[in-house]
Structures are given as structure tokens and as C-alpha cells.
Scaffold this motif. Structure first.
Motif, PDB file in Angstrom:
ATOM      1  N   VAL A   1       0.841  -1.208   0.000  1.00 24.52           N
ATOM      2  CA  VAL A   1       0.000   0.000   0.000  1.00 24.52           C
ATOM      3  C   VAL A   1       0.871   1.251   0.000  1.00 24.52           C
ATOM      4  O   VAL A   1       0.615   2.213  -0.730  1.00 24.52           O
ATOM      5  N   ALA A   2       1.927   1.237   0.825  1.00 26.23           N
ATOM      6  CA  ALA A   2       2.835   2.387   0.877  1.00 26.23           C
ATOM      7  C   ALA A   2       3.534   2.591  -0.452  1.00 26.23           C
ATOM      8  O   ALA A   2       3.728   3.721  -0.906  1.00 26.23           O
ATOM      9  N   GLU A   3       3.917   1.500  -1.090  1.00 23.49           N
ATOM     10  CA  GLU A   3       4.631   1.596  -2.362  1.00 23.49           C
ATOM     11  C   GLU A   3       3.746   2.131  -3.474  1.00 23.49           C
ATOM     12  O   GLU A   3       4.180   2.951  -4.281  1.00 23.49           O
ATOM     13  N   HIS A   4       2.494   1.683  -3.516  1.00 27.02           N
ATOM     14  CA  HIS A   4       1.615   2.026  -4.638  1.00 27.02           C
ATOM     15  C   HIS A   4       0.691   3.208  -4.359  1.00 27.02           C
ATOM     16  O   HIS A   4       0.155   3.812  -5.287  1.00 27.02           O
ATOM     17  N   GLY A   5       0.480   3.532  -3.090  1.00 28.68           N
ATOM     18  CA  GLY A   5      -0.332   4.701  -2.754  1.00 28.68           C
ATOM     19  C   GLY A   5      -1.822   4.497  -2.854  1.00 28.68           C
ATOM     20  O   GLY A   5      -2.582   5.461  -2.772  1.00 28.68           O
ATOM     21  N   SER A   6      -2.253   3.261  -3.044  1.00 32.07           N
ATOM     22  CA  SER A   6      -3.694   2.992  -3.090  1.00 32.07           C
ATOM     23  C   SER A   6      -3.949   1.533  -2.787  1.00 32.07           C
ATOM     24  O   SER A   6      -3.097   0.667  -3.022  1.00 32.07           O
ATOM     25  N   PHE A   7      -5.160   1.254  -2.269  1.00 31.00           N
ATOM     26  CA  PHE A   7      -5.541  -0.130  -2.001  1.00 31.00           C
ATOM     27  C   PHE A   7      -5.696  -0.915  -3.300  1.00 31.00           C
ATOM     28  O   PHE A   7      -5.329  -2.092  -3.378  1.00 31.00           O
ATOM     29  N   ASN A   8      -6.273  -0.279  -4.323  1.00 32.10           N
ATOM     30  CA  ASN A   8      -6.524  -0.986  -5.588  1.00 32.10           C
ATOM     31  C   ASN A   8      -5.219  -1.433  -6.247  1.00 32.10           C
ATOM     32  O   ASN A   8      -5.099  -2.571  -6.702  1.00 32.10           O
ATOM     33  N   GLN A   9      -4.239  -0.533  -6.324  1.00 31.76           N
ATOM     34  CA  GLN A   9      -2.976  -0.901  -6.955  1.00 31.76           C
ATOM     35  C   GLN A   9      -2.211  -1.920  -6.118  1.00 31.76           C
ATOM     36  O   GLN A   9      -1.568  -2.830  -6.649  1.00 31.76           O
ATOM     37  N   ALA A  10      -2.275  -1.785  -4.808  1.00 25.99           N
ATOM     38  CA  ALA A  10      -1.631  -2.778  -3.942  1.00 25.99           C
ATOM     39  C   ALA A  10      -2.282  -4.140  -4.131  1.00 25.99           C
ATOM     40  O   ALA A  10      -1.607  -5.175  -4.175  1.00 25.99           O
ATOM     41  N   ALA A  11      -3.611  -4.146  -4.242  1.00 25.72           N
ATOM     42  CA  ALA A  11      -4.326  -5.404  -4.437  1.00 25.72           C
ATOM     43  C   ALA A  11      -3.903  -6.076  -5.736  1.00 25.72           C
ATOM     44  O   ALA A  11      -3.682  -7.292  -5.783  1.00 25.72           O
ATOM     45  N   ALA A  12      -3.756  -5.280  -6.808  1.00 18.64           N
ATOM     46  CA  ALA A  12      -3.335  -5.851  -8.090  1.00 18.64           C
ATOM     47  C   ALA A  12      -1.933  -6.434  -7.987  1.00 18.64           C
ATOM     48  O   ALA A  12      -1.657  -7.513  -8.531  1.00 18.64           O
ATOM     49  N   ALA A  13      -1.046  -5.731  -7.291  1.00 21.44           N
ATOM     50  CA  ALA A  13       0.332  -6.212  -7.157  1.00 21.44           C
ATOM     51  C   ALA A  13       0.396  -7.493  -6.329  1.00 21.44           C
ATOM     52  O   ALA A  13       1.225  -8.376  -6.601  1.00 21.44           O
ATOM     53  N   LEU A  14      -0.459  -7.597  -5.321  1.00 23.81           N
ATOM     54  CA  LEU A  14      -0.437  -8.754  -4.426  1.00 23.81           C
ATOM     55  C   LEU A  14      -1.372  -9.876  -4.876  1.00 23.81           C
ATOM     56  O   LEU A  14      -1.417 -10.928  -4.244  1.00 23.81           O
ATOM     57  N   ARG A  15      -2.149  -9.599  -5.942  1.00 23.68           N
ATOM     58  CA  ARG A  15      -3.139 -10.561  -6.439  1.00 23.68           C
ATOM     59  C   ARG A  15      -4.188 -10.863  -5.377  1.00 23.68           C
ATOM     60  O   ARG A  15      -4.579 -12.014  -5.145  1.00 23.68           O
ATOM     61  N   LEU A  16      -4.626  -9.786  -4.729  1.00 22.01           N
ATOM     62  CA  LEU A  16      -5.709  -9.858  -3.767  1.00 22.01           C
ATOM     63  C   LEU A  16      -6.830  -8.943  -4.240  1.00 22.01           C
ATOM     64  O   LEU A  16      -6.672  -8.182  -5.196  1.00 22.01           O
TER      65      LEU A  16
ATOM     66  N   SER B   1      -8.158   8.976   1.715  1.00 25.14           N
ATOM     67  CA  SER B   1      -8.801  10.137   1.106  1.00 25.14           C
ATOM     68  C   SER B   1      -9.214   9.767  -0.310  1.00 25.14           C
ATOM     69  O   SER B   1      -8.893   8.679  -0.805  1.00 25.14           O
ATOM     70  N   THR B   2      -9.903  10.679  -0.983  1.00 21.26           N
ATOM     71  CA  THR B   2     -10.329  10.424  -2.369  1.00 21.26           C
ATOM     72  C   THR B   2      -9.143  10.351  -3.313  1.00 21.26           C
ATOM     73  O   THR B   2      -9.248   9.822  -4.422  1.00 21.26           O
ATOM     74  N   ARG B   3      -7.990  10.868  -2.904  1.00 21.04           N
ATOM     75  CA  ARG B   3      -6.792  10.835  -3.753  1.00 21.04           C
ATOM     76  C   ARG B   3      -5.907   9.620  -3.476  1.00 21.04           C
ATOM     77  O   ARG B   3      -4.840   9.488  -4.058  1.00 21.04           O
ATOM     78  N   GLY B   4      -6.348   8.743  -2.594  1.00 20.02           N
ATOM     79  CA  GLY B   4      -5.549   7.561  -2.285  1.00 20.02           C
ATOM     80  C   GLY B   4      -5.289   7.465  -0.795  1.00 20.02           C
ATOM     81  O   GLY B   4      -6.070   7.970   0.029  1.00 20.02           O
ATOM     82  N   VAL B   5      -4.198   6.828  -0.439  1.00 21.34           N
ATOM     83  CA  VAL B   5      -3.848   6.673   0.974  1.00 21.34           C
ATOM     84  C   VAL B   5      -2.418   7.146   1.199  1.00 21.34           C
ATOM     85  O   VAL B   5      -1.566   7.032   0.317  1.00 21.34           O
ATOM     86  N   THR B   6      -2.185   7.706   2.353  1.00 24.47           N
ATOM     87  CA  THR B   6      -0.837   8.109   2.761  1.00 24.47           C
ATOM     88  C   THR B   6      -0.550   7.501   4.129  1.00 24.47           C
ATOM     89  O   THR B   6      -1.469   7.210   4.905  1.00 24.47           O
ATOM     90  N   LEU B   7       0.718   7.305   4.421  1.00 20.58           N
ATOM     91  CA  LEU B   7       1.106   6.722   5.698  1.00 20.58           C
ATOM     92  C   LEU B   7       1.008   7.752   6.810  1.00 20.58           C
ATOM     93  O   LEU B   7       1.355   8.921   6.626  1.00 20.58           O
TER      94      LEU B   7
ATOM     95  N   HIS C   1      -6.886  -6.419   5.727  1.00 18.62           N
ATOM     96  CA  HIS C   1      -5.568  -6.641   6.327  1.00 18.62           C
ATOM     97  C   HIS C   1      -5.086  -5.384   7.046  1.00 18.62           C
ATOM     98  O   HIS C   1      -4.551  -5.458   8.166  1.00 18.62           O
ATOM     99  N   VAL C   2      -5.240  -4.224   6.390  1.00 18.88           N
ATOM    100  CA  VAL C   2      -4.790  -2.973   6.996  1.00 18.88           C
ATOM    101  C   VAL C   2      -5.600  -2.662   8.246  1.00 18.88           C
ATOM    102  O   VAL C   2      -5.054  -2.258   9.287  1.00 18.88           O
ATOM    103  N   ALA C   3      -6.917  -2.864   8.163  1.00 20.37           N
ATOM    104  CA  ALA C   3      -7.770  -2.599   9.324  1.00 20.37           C
ATOM    105  C   ALA C   3      -7.393  -3.521  10.487  1.00 20.37           C
ATOM    106  O   ALA C   3      -7.370  -3.098  11.658  1.00 20.37           O
ATOM    107  N   ALA C   4      -7.111  -4.793  10.184  1.00 24.72           N
ATOM    108  CA  ALA C   4      -6.723  -5.732  11.240  1.00 24.72           C
ATOM    109  C   ALA C   4      -5.399  -5.328  11.871  1.00 24.72           C
ATOM    110  O   ALA C   4      -5.212  -5.449  13.091  1.00 24.72           O
ATOM    111  N   LEU C   5      -4.466  -4.846  11.039  1.00 21.25           N
ATOM    112  CA  LEU C   5      -3.187  -4.374  11.573  1.00 21.25           C
ATOM    113  C   LEU C   5      -3.405  -3.182  12.496  1.00 21.25           C
ATOM    114  O   LEU C   5      -2.802  -3.096  13.584  1.00 21.25           O
ATOM    115  N   GLU C   6      -4.273  -2.263  12.096  1.00 18.84           N
ATOM    116  CA  GLU C   6      -4.555  -1.087  12.925  1.00 18.84           C
ATOM    117  C   GLU C   6      -5.187  -1.497  14.265  1.00 18.84           C
ATOM    118  O   GLU C   6      -4.859  -0.928  15.303  1.00 18.84           O
TER     119      GLU C   6
END
Length: 302
Positions: free
Chosen positions: A13-28, A52-58, A36-41
Motif C-alpha cells: 500500500v505504501a509503495e503504490h499509494g492505493s488499495f486498488n494498486q496494492a491489491a493488483a500487485a499482491l493478487r488480492l 482520502s479520495t486521492r488515495g492513501v498516505t502513511l 488486512h490494513v484494518a486488522a493491523l490497525e
């Protein structure tokens, strides 16, 4: 206990800046990434990303956890490599290096390493810092001989780095001109004096640096040649195509028909060093770093 898979998801998520792109990279699915992120939190009791509407930031907590995730991933990869090597009984060391630094600093250091650790199998990969440093973070290489210009190491701004940086030497850039150039006899040159000159570039990063200094001096450089090889760039300068801005260690072997002139302060400089993963105690890595420090000191004395 923190789930390693959740850390892996957060890194993506940090690398790609969005859940959608991270999901594609991880095949999830994006929903699985979000869960996963909510469970970690929940396990941390702290928010790790700001949505936010522009993506996610750390968040600050997220940056800490991504740094930890990089270290964990690198350590797991290192452990896997050690297990894979048990059958051979020999330690392997993988090094990433940029070309000019590897050519001048690495051979002598490797000779020292193999004398001290004769059973070590060494692998060398050529890579620029922006490619080499992620390889160190991932555990794909044990260390990287790299450089930076002004500012932090290449990476994502605001991220807590899992890398340790050992400085080796400063590598100032010089103006390289044909012998017959009217400015070739000067002891130093200000970049502003070169506003009317055509330029030959030896790498894209030196172009960025040149344009930054040129902007401060109030001009836009005319670029007539671009290469990814400093030797080729010097050949074009010798042929009269233009002048160039080239690091000190990239000026060997010497080339006939050229003159090298220092840049007046503030002098553009590459800072060369070694990047490793923090907290790793690896005797071969320590030996190689000490040998590289010795090579850099000898080069500076020369």
C-alpha cells in the motif's frame, strides 16, 4: 503478535499509494487489502494510513511499521538464503553497485574480502541507486555501493528508512572541456560562466543536477548530447560536441584532448557510500565495508 502478511500488505500500500494498486500487485481483492490494513490497525491500536479520495498516505505510525516491514522482509529473505546455502557449506554475498564506483572501488575491496573469507562466494549486480536500494530493503542483495546528491537517499519521501548508510567519500563533479577551449586554462569555473555553452550529459541524474544549478545561475542549458556512459560523454566532448559535467571518479582512464576544471563553490557533488539493512551482523559485510573505506581513502589520497 503482529501478522507478517499484514506488514507485507502495508508495504505494498505504501509503495503504490492505493488499495486498488496494492491489491493488483499482491493478487488480492481491494477488500482483502483493506481488511488486512484494518486488522493491523486494530492489533496496534493506531491508524497506519490516512484514507482520502486521492488515495492513501502513511501516518507516523504507518511509516514506523513500513520500516519494520522492510527489515522483517529482508531478514526473512536472508534466513531463506542461509537455509538454501546449508548444503553447500559456503557463504554467499551479493553486491549491487553503480558502474563508476564499482570499477574503481570494488575490485581492490573484493580482493581483501576473498583473502579474509576465502570460502565466500561473491555475486555482483550492476544497478543505479534507485534500483539498488530497494534490492537491499527486500533482502535480494546484501549491500549496495551507491551514491546520492544533495538530500536523502533515493526512496519515498517521508518514509522511515530501514537502511543504514556508511559514507565512503565525496565525489565532486568537474567541468570537462576540450583542450583548446578558451576556458580550459582556468583554475575553477562558475556554472554561470558556462551559460552560452552546449552540453553533453553522461547520465540523466547529472542532467537534473546541471539544470538545478543552471536555474540558480539564470540560464537554460542547451543539451546537444545525452548518454548513459561517462566515457562516451567525454569522447563527445573531445570531438567538440560540447562540454560536460562529470564526477571525479568517472574521469579515469584519462583521455587525450580534454581538460578538467573544478566547479567553484557551491560545488556539485556525489556522496558515495554503502547501504545495508540496519541491525544485521554479517562478518563478510563488515569486512567488505572496511575494505571499501580503505579503497576510498586511498583514492582520495591519490
Amino acid at each position: 503478535m503482529i501478522d507478517v502478511q499484514r506488514l507485507r500488505v502495508l508495504r505494498s500500500v505504501a509503495e503504490h499509494g492505493s488499495f486498488n494498486q496494492a491489491a493488483a500487485a499482491l493478487r488480492l481483492t481491494p477488500s482483502a487489502v483493506s481488511q488486512h490494513v484494518a486488522a493491523l490497525e486494530r492489533s496496534l491500536g493506531a491508524q497506519v494510513v490516512a484514507r482520502s479520495t486521492r488515495g492513501v498516505t502513511l501516518t507516523a505510525a504507518g511509516r514506523i511499521m513500513v520500516g519494520a516491514a522492510e527489515s522483517v522482509a529482508a531478514e526473512l529473505e536472508h534466513a531463506k538464503q542461509q537455509v538454501d546455502r546449508l548444503g553447500s557449506g559456503r557463504t554467499q554475498l551479493t553486491i549491487a553497485t553503480f558502474t563508476s564506483g564499482g570499477r574503481l572501488l570494488l575490485p581492490g575491496a573484493l580482493a581483501h574480502l576473498t583473502a579474509a573469507h576465502p570460502d565466500t562466494v561473491v555475486h555482483v549486480r550492476e544497478a543505479e541507486p534507485e534500483d539498488a536500494l530497494p534490492l537491499v530493503r527486500q533482502g535480494s542483495v546484501d549491500l549496495a555501493l551507491a551514491y546520492r546528491f544533495d538530500g536523502p537517499l533515493p526512496g519515498q519521501p517521508g518514509r522511515r528508512s530501514s537502511l543504514a548508510w556508511t559514507a565512503l567519500m565525496d565525489d565532486p563533479l568537474h567541468v570537462v572541456l576540450p583542450d583548446a577551449h578558451p576556458l580550459a586554462g582556468r583554475e575553477a569555473l562558475d556554472i554561470a560562466e558556462l551559460a552560452a555553452e552546449p552540453w553533453v550529459l553522461g547520465c540523466l541524474k547529472s542532467e537534473t543536477y546541471l539544470r538545478r544549478y543552471a536555474e540558480r545561475a539564470g540560464f537554460d542549458p542547451e543539451v546537444r548530447g545525452t548518454t548513459t556512459d561517462y566515457f562516451f560523454a567525454r569522447s563527445l566532448v573531445a570531438a567538440g560536441l560540447g562540454i560536460s559535467l562529470i564526477p571525479s571518479i568517472a574521469q579515469t582512464p584519462r583521455m587525450a584532448g580534454l581538460r578538467t576544471v573544478p566547479v567553484a563553490p557551491p560545488t556539485p557533488t556525489r556522496h558515495i557510500g554503502v547501504a545495508t539493512i540496519r541491525r544485521r551482523n554479517h562478518p563478510q559485510v563488515s569486512t567488505l565495508i572496511r575494505a571499501l573505506q580503505g579503497q576510498a581513502a586511498a583514492l582520495g589520497d591519490g
